[in-house]
Design an enzyme around this catalytic site. Structure first.
Site, PDB file in Angstrom:
ATOM      1  N   LYS A   1       0.860  -1.198   0.000  1.00 35.78           N
ATOM      2  CA  LYS A   1       0.000   0.000   0.000  1.00 35.78           C
ATOM      3  C   LYS A   1       0.886   1.234   0.000  1.00 35.78           C
ATOM      4  O   LYS A   1       1.530   1.563   0.998  1.00 35.78           O
ATOM      5  CB  LYS A   1      -0.931   0.067   1.218  1.00 35.78           C
TER       6      LYS A   1
ATOM      7  N   GLU B   1       9.562   0.895  10.794  1.00 33.56           N
ATOM      8  CA  GLU B   1      10.648   1.884  10.665  1.00 33.56           C
ATOM      9  C   GLU B   1       9.976   3.238  10.771  1.00 33.56           C
ATOM     10  O   GLU B   1       9.274   3.662   9.854  1.00 33.56           O
ATOM     11  CB  GLU B   1      11.378   1.701   9.325  1.00 33.56           C
TER      12      GLU B   1
ATOM     13  N   CYS C   1      13.575  10.403   7.129  1.00 35.12           N
ATOM     14  CA  CYS C   1      13.454   9.917   8.515  1.00 35.12           C
ATOM     15  C   CYS C   1      14.770  10.060   9.269  1.00 35.12           C
ATOM     16  O   CYS C   1      14.763  10.233  10.481  1.00 35.12           O
ATOM     17  CB  CYS C   1      12.953   8.483   8.542  1.00 35.12           C
TER      18      CYS C   1
ATOM     19  N   GLU D   1       9.442  15.297  15.450  1.00 33.41           N
ATOM     20  CA  GLU D   1       9.900  15.144  14.064  1.00 33.41           C
ATOM     21  C   GLU D   1       9.164  16.160  13.186  1.00 33.41           C
ATOM     22  O   GLU D   1       7.943  16.120  13.068  1.00 33.41           O
ATOM     23  CB  GLU D   1       9.594  13.719  13.576  1.00 33.41           C
TER      24      GLU D   1
HETATM   25  P1  NDP Z   1       1.946   8.418   8.106  1.00 33.63           P
HETATM   26  O1  NDP Z   1       2.758   7.706   9.079  1.00 33.63           O
HETATM   27  O2  NDP Z   1       0.565   8.808   8.478  1.00 33.63           O
HETATM   28  O3  NDP Z   1       1.821   7.575   6.724  1.00 33.63           O
HETATM   29  C1  NDP Z   1       2.620   6.502   6.353  1.00 33.63           C
HETATM   30  C2  NDP Z   1       1.752   5.392   5.758  1.00 33.63           C
HETATM   31  O4  NDP Z   1       0.816   4.896   6.733  1.00 33.63           O
HETATM   32  C3  NDP Z   1       0.898   5.840   4.577  1.00 33.63           C
HETATM   33  O5  NDP Z   1       0.790   4.794   3.636  1.00 33.63           O
HETATM   34  C4  NDP Z   1      -0.421   6.132   5.249  1.00 33.63           C
HETATM   35  O6  NDP Z   1      -1.543   6.181   4.399  1.00 33.63           O
HETATM   36  C5  NDP Z   1      -0.524   5.016   6.258  1.00 33.63           C
HETATM   37  N1  NDP Z   1      -1.446   5.344   7.340  1.00 33.63           N
HETATM   38  C6  NDP Z   1      -1.793   6.574   7.807  1.00 33.63           C
HETATM   39  N2  NDP Z   1      -2.689   6.471   8.807  1.00 33.63           N
HETATM   40  C7  NDP Z   1      -2.941   5.155   8.965  1.00 33.63           C
HETATM   41  C8  NDP Z   1      -3.803   4.417   9.822  1.00 33.63           C
HETATM   42  N3  NDP Z   1      -4.585   5.020  10.716  1.00 33.63           N
HETATM   43  N4  NDP Z   1      -3.795   3.070   9.721  1.00 33.63           N
HETATM   44  C9  NDP Z   1      -3.035   2.446   8.803  1.00 33.63           C
HETATM   45  N5  NDP Z   1      -2.222   3.088   7.948  1.00 33.63           N
HETATM   46  C10 NDP Z   1      -2.155   4.436   8.040  1.00 33.63           C
HETATM   47  O7  NDP Z   1       2.700   9.706   7.626  1.00 33.63           O
HETATM   48  P2  NDP Z   1       2.028  11.090   7.137  1.00 33.63           P
HETATM   49  O8  NDP Z   1       1.958  11.024   5.699  1.00 33.63           O
HETATM   50  O9  NDP Z   1       0.738  11.384   7.794  1.00 33.63           O
HETATM   51  O10 NDP Z   1       3.090  12.148   7.649  1.00 33.63           O
HETATM   52  C11 NDP Z   1       2.976  12.674   8.964  1.00 33.63           C
HETATM   53  C12 NDP Z   1       4.305  12.689   9.648  1.00 33.63           C
HETATM   54  O11 NDP Z   1       4.808  11.368   9.750  1.00 33.63           O
HETATM   55  C13 NDP Z   1       5.405  13.431   8.899  1.00 33.63           C
HETATM   56  O12 NDP Z   1       5.371  14.785   9.106  1.00 33.63           O
HETATM   57  C14 NDP Z   1       6.628  12.791   9.489  1.00 33.63           C
HETATM   58  O13 NDP Z   1       6.918  13.385  10.724  1.00 33.63           O
HETATM   59  C15 NDP Z   1       6.211  11.367   9.688  1.00 33.63           C
HETATM   60  N6  NDP Z   1       6.653  10.501   8.581  1.00 33.63           N
HETATM   61  C16 NDP Z   1       7.754   9.749   8.783  1.00 33.63           C
HETATM   62  C17 NDP Z   1       8.235   8.975   7.768  1.00 33.63           C
HETATM   63  C18 NDP Z   1       9.458   8.154   7.960  1.00 33.63           C
HETATM   64  O14 NDP Z   1      10.048   7.730   6.968  1.00 33.63           O
HETATM   65  N7  NDP Z   1       9.873   7.873   9.164  1.00 33.63           N
HETATM   66  C19 NDP Z   1       7.608   8.949   6.447  1.00 33.63           C
HETATM   67  C20 NDP Z   1       6.413   9.745   6.349  1.00 33.63           C
HETATM   68  C21 NDP Z   1       5.990  10.502   7.385  1.00 33.63           C
HETATM   69  P3  NDP Z   1      -2.059   7.658   3.914  1.00 33.63           P
HETATM   70  O15 NDP Z   1      -1.188   7.981   2.800  1.00 33.63           O
HETATM   71  O16 NDP Z   1      -3.464   7.593   3.563  1.00 33.63           O
HETATM   72  O17 NDP Z   1      -1.876   8.574   5.075  1.00 33.63           O
END
Ligand code: NDP
Length: 499
Positions: free
Chosen positions: A192, A268, A303, A402
């Site tokens: 996904k 991660e 990250c 973050e």
């Molecule tokens: P998320 O952690 O929300 O998203 C990562 C993945 O998880 C996406 O595929 C997302 O789908 C999915 N997801 C989101 N909510 C749920 C849920 N309730 N249940 C199951 N899956 C879910 O990251 P965001 O895009 O919201 O970014 C927010 C913050 O997260 C950023 O500002 C950053 O701080 C952090 N982040 C960290 C990352 C890393 O590599 N460590 C990468 C991305 C974000 P969908 O796209 O619909 O949200």
């Protein structure tokens, strides 16, 4: 060579793109069962690129059914590893043949500079597929040192159905870090992608089919986290869930697992990585370049971003001047211009989030030393200047949370001892760096820093051979390297009593 294409060349290619925008289940592209779609937006222009299938519970059920059937049929799972290798090498080759298309899709979808999607994201992704493909026919199982009347075999078997939920910052690369070891080990996989960046994952599905990955073995479900992501996390027939993203959502997956079938969950998550520069750093110019790249690469949406610069007082002003001089040359620009070093933030929500942290930093009393403003390019898009806050206290929000944007928090310290205390004073533990010419300090810090990676005299070092993952609330398990197979295999002991 793509590096030689101009901005106009890249723009000229957009019209020729054909977007894959449906789910890929059981070897076929298909609309979502509800017929719902969502807009896939180019964050640099605000334009809708295409409408993408919004998968929900019923689509997840269909994908899990297809994946389970493929696993049980065994065409892939029981295939000779050497043959699986050949198919994965073909996939890597197809990715490189379609390198420019994949790079353009990535840049249009999430705003990163084309200079990096062509040289980092796509080749790094293809290399990951290739490396795990090459590994699979060179790994042996074990026989335990038992008494002579027993043979005890310790074997690794594919776990079954693996779901991978990945983020938007390196859409193709993070997908390949997960799916490559999972596929190489013989699992069936459901990917996904993040709702902000589904395009390269869908094209990858097509390339995987072309390479010969059998129907149902690799499925891609675009959709939202709360629906498709949650349905995967709670599914009773998913054996392993591998996730990259925020710590908040990582914790949801642990809960989903506990409330469903106790599937293995590998996370991660985020970071607030300390980048320590001591007064005896061997070369401040090199350290400044690494520091600038460590925070501003990929618009800070990384990250492992070195978002806390912990620097000894006596060199702070000199060092910061060097870092900011580099930052001044990294102002955001059109992601399709090959000279651009920093592109658009992934979407408006993320832009607002980052601007909210810049506001919070000022309110908390940190000194805004550089940047801090949102930039509009061609009256569109979400761009943010490289930003530096000086005199940050480690208890401030901008030092603890973050931000995932181009914001560097500079924390002055009086000596190495204080640097270490401040560095470890965080809920995260993904990565850290130390610049010093003292071998004793280098070893002492590398042992004492509580993070999955420690870099000495560089930032963001490593390649596919080295494990990557976090301590503390940065997660568990490791991507990359042979250790990644641990996440996608079960260990079995077979004890044979001889007559
Ligand atoms: P998320 O952690 O929300 O998203 C990562 C993945 O998880 C996406 O595929 C997302 O789908 C999915 N997801 C989101 N909510 C749920 C849920 N309730 N249940 C199951 N899956 C879910 O990251 P965001 O895009 O919201 O970014 C927010 C913050 O997260 C950023 O500002 C950053 O701080 C952090 N982040 C960290 C990352 C890393 O590599 N460590 C990468 C991305 C974000 P969908 O796209 O619909 O949200």
């Amino acid at each position: 060579m793509s590096a030689q294409l101009s901005r106009d060349d890249w723009k000229g290619r957009i019209g020729g793109l054909s977007y894959r925008n449906q789910a890929f289940i059981g070897g076929k592209f298909t609309a979502s069962l509800t017929g719902k779609t969502f807009d896939c937006v180019n964050p640099a222009t605000g334009q809708v690129l295409t409408k993408v299938a919004a998968c929900e519970q019923a689509d997840v059920d269909a994908a899990v059914k297809a994946a389970r059937a493929a696993f049980e049929k065994g065409t892939w799972a029981n295939m000779a590893p050497a043959q699986r290798k050949r198919i994965m090498l073909k996939l890597a080759d197809l990715m490189m043949k379609n390198r420019e298309e994949l790079a353009l899709l990535e840049t249009l979808d999430m705003g990163k500079p084309i200079a990096f999607s062509t040289t980092v994201d796509v080749p790094g992704s293809a290399n990951t597929v290739q490396w795990f493909g090459e590994a699979i026919d060179k790994i042996y199982d074990e026989v335990a040192p038992t008494p002579g009347n027993v043979i005890a075999m310790i074997t690794r078997e594919a776990a079954g159905v693996v779901a991978c939920v990945v983020p938007w910052n390196f859409p193709l690369l993070m997908a390949c870090w997960k799916i490559s070891p999972a596929l190489a080990a013989g699992n069936s996989v459901i990917l996904k992608p993040a709702e902000q960046s589904p395009l390269t994952a869908l094209r990858l599905a097509e390339l995987a089919a072309e390479a010969g990955i059998p129907e149902g073995v690799f499925n891609v479900l675009p959709g939202f986290g709360e629906t498709a992501g949650q349905a995967l996390g709670r599914h009773m027939d998913v054996d392993v869930l591998a996730f990259t993203g925020s710590t908040e959502v990582g914790k949801y997956f642990l809960r989903y697992s506990g409330e469903s079938n106790m599937k293995q969950v590998w996370l991660e998550c985020g970071g607030k990585s300390p980048n320590i520069v001591l007064a005896d750093a061997p070369n401040l110019d090199v350290a400044a370049r690494r520091t600038a790249f460590g925070i501003w690469f990929n618009q800070g949406e990384v990250c492992t971003a070195g978002s806390r610069l912990i620097v000894e007082d006596k060199i702070k002003d000199e060092f910061l001047a060097k870092v900011m001089a580099i930052g001044q040359k990294m102002m955001p620009g059109d992601p399709l211009d090959p000279k651009t070093q920093m592109g658009a933030m992934v979407d408006e929500t993320q832009t607002k989030r980052v601007m909210g942290y810049i506001d919070a930093g000022q309110k908390e009393g940190a000194k805004l030393a550089m940047g801090g403003k949102q930039v509009h390019i061609d009256n569109a898009g979400s761009f943010i200047e490289p930003t530096v806050f000086d005199n940050v206290d480690n208890r401030m929000k901008i030092a603890q949370e973050e931000i995932f944007g181009p914001v560097l928090s500079v924390i002055p310290v009086k000596d190495a001892e204080q640097a270490l205390t401040v560095a470890n004073d965080t809920i995260y533990g993904l990565a850290s760096a130390i610049f010093t010419s003292d071998i004793n300090k280098a070893f002492k810090f590398s042992k004492a820093l509580r993070s999955g990676s420690v870099w000495v005299n560089t930032y963001d070092g490593g390649d596919i051979t080295t494990p990557f993952g976090g301590y503390k609330q940065s997660g568990n398990g490791r991507d990359k390297s042979l250790h990644a197979f641990d996440k996608f295999t079960q260990m079995k002991t077979t004890w044979i009593q001889l007559g």
